[in-house]
Write a protein that holds these residues in place. Sequence first.
Motif, PDB file in Angstrom:
ATOM      1  N   LEU A   1       0.789  -1.235   0.000  1.00  0.00           N
ATOM      2  CA  LEU A   1       0.000   0.000   0.000  1.00  0.00           C
ATOM      3  C   LEU A   1       0.826   1.292   0.000  1.00  0.00           C
ATOM      4  N   PRO A   2       1.996   1.339   0.629  1.00  0.00           N
ATOM      5  CA  PRO A   2       2.776   2.580   0.554  1.00  0.00           C
ATOM      6  C   PRO A   2       3.151   2.986  -0.875  1.00  0.00           C
ATOM      7  N   ALA A   3       3.131   2.066  -1.808  1.00  0.00           N
ATOM      8  CA  ALA A   3       3.467   2.385  -3.198  1.00  0.00           C
ATOM      9  C   ALA A   3       2.297   3.023  -3.938  1.00  0.00           C
ATOM     10  N   PHE A   4       1.145   3.089  -3.296  1.00  0.00           N
ATOM     11  CA  PHE A   4      -0.038   3.694  -3.918  1.00  0.00           C
ATOM     12  C   PHE A   4      -0.228   5.102  -3.360  1.00  0.00           C
ATOM     13  N   ILE A   5       0.676   5.981  -3.726  1.00  0.00           N
ATOM     14  CA  ILE A   5       0.640   7.371  -3.291  1.00  0.00           C
ATOM     15  C   ILE A   5      -0.558   8.044  -3.958  1.00  0.00           C
ATOM     16  N   ALA A   6      -1.286   8.827  -3.200  1.00  0.00           N
ATOM     17  CA  ALA A   6      -2.501   9.483  -3.699  1.00  0.00           C
ATOM     18  C   ALA A   6      -2.261  10.119  -5.068  1.00  0.00           C
ATOM     19  N   GLY A   7      -3.122   9.777  -6.002  1.00  0.00           N
ATOM     20  CA  GLY A   7      -3.076  10.381  -7.330  1.00  0.00           C
ATOM     21  C   GLY A   7      -2.075   9.800  -8.298  1.00  0.00           C
ATOM     22  N   THR A   8      -1.440   8.685  -7.982  1.00  0.00           N
ATOM     23  CA  THR A   8      -0.428   8.125  -8.888  1.00  0.00           C
ATOM     24  C   THR A   8      -1.058   7.151  -9.872  1.00  0.00           C
ATOM     25  N   HIS A   9      -2.068   7.630 -10.553  1.00  0.00           N
ATOM     26  CA  HIS A   9      -2.663   6.884 -11.655  1.00  0.00           C
ATOM     27  C   HIS A   9      -2.404   7.702 -12.916  1.00  0.00           C
ATOM     28  N   GLY A  10      -2.729   7.147 -14.034  1.00  0.00           N
ATOM     29  CA  GLY A  10      -2.483   7.877 -15.277  1.00  0.00           C
ATOM     30  C   GLY A  10      -1.301   7.304 -16.022  1.00  0.00           C
ATOM     31  N   SER A  11      -0.590   8.141 -16.721  1.00  0.00           N
ATOM     32  CA  SER A  11       0.499   7.725 -17.592  1.00  0.00           C
ATOM     33  C   SER A  11       1.522   6.859 -16.859  1.00  0.00           C
ATOM     34  N   GLY A  12       1.786   5.681 -17.422  1.00  0.00           N
ATOM     35  CA  GLY A  12       2.768   4.764 -16.852  1.00  0.00           C
ATOM     36  C   GLY A  12       2.221   3.888 -15.743  1.00  0.00           C
ATOM     37  N   SER A  13       0.980   4.092 -15.381  1.00  0.00           N
ATOM     38  CA  SER A  13       0.370   3.325 -14.301  1.00  0.00           C
ATOM     39  C   SER A  13      -0.841   2.570 -14.830  1.00  0.00           C
ATOM     40  N   GLU A  14      -1.061   1.394 -14.302  1.00  0.00           N
ATOM     41  CA  GLU A  14      -2.250   0.619 -14.666  1.00  0.00           C
ATOM     42  C   GLU A  14      -3.365   0.838 -13.643  1.00  0.00           C
TER      43      GLU A  14
END
Length: 175
Positions: free
Chosen positions: A103-116
């Motif tokens: 869960l620490p790797a899921f920083i708020a808002g880290t979706h979009g380009s380069g992320s699934e």
Amino acid sequence: MQQRYHLKWASPRGALASAFALMLCTPLAWADEEASALAMPQAVSDTPFASEREAVIWRREELKDIESLVRQLRFDLINNQDIEAAMPRLLELQERASAERLLPAFIAGTHGSGSEARAAIWEEWEDFGAGFTDLESKIANLIEVAEQEDPRDTARALSEVGASCKSCHRTYRYD
């Protein structure tokens, strides 16, 4: 009969079962630490990562490695029915697929380009975290069932692990 019981616990499998049982006996005083580990990281400074990009790349690769580990376990547990060969992988899966670790790797808002990752992760953070709790439970059950060496029950437990993964992917991951 008593001697057989003694030998069972003297085996590596028995020692692993004992270690697993001790891990389950977590003191209640640690409950606050666990809750904070499941809190949504708002910024890179809340995590062990140097950047958002590093977190996204790490989680993507880590989740792919976990998927590969589950495939290897299918081979060990179902095809070969070899609990001894599977046990190190089972313990690795238990460690690597934990909410506290991922869960620490899921920083708020880290979706979009380069992320699934879908934005729904952060909108439904508690449900997303609950998915990892479910996965941890399914993995613990798999270990317990595999130690009983019943191929049918082991296959069922492994399928439950896979279903837990797929359930989360359907909701929170772009394919």
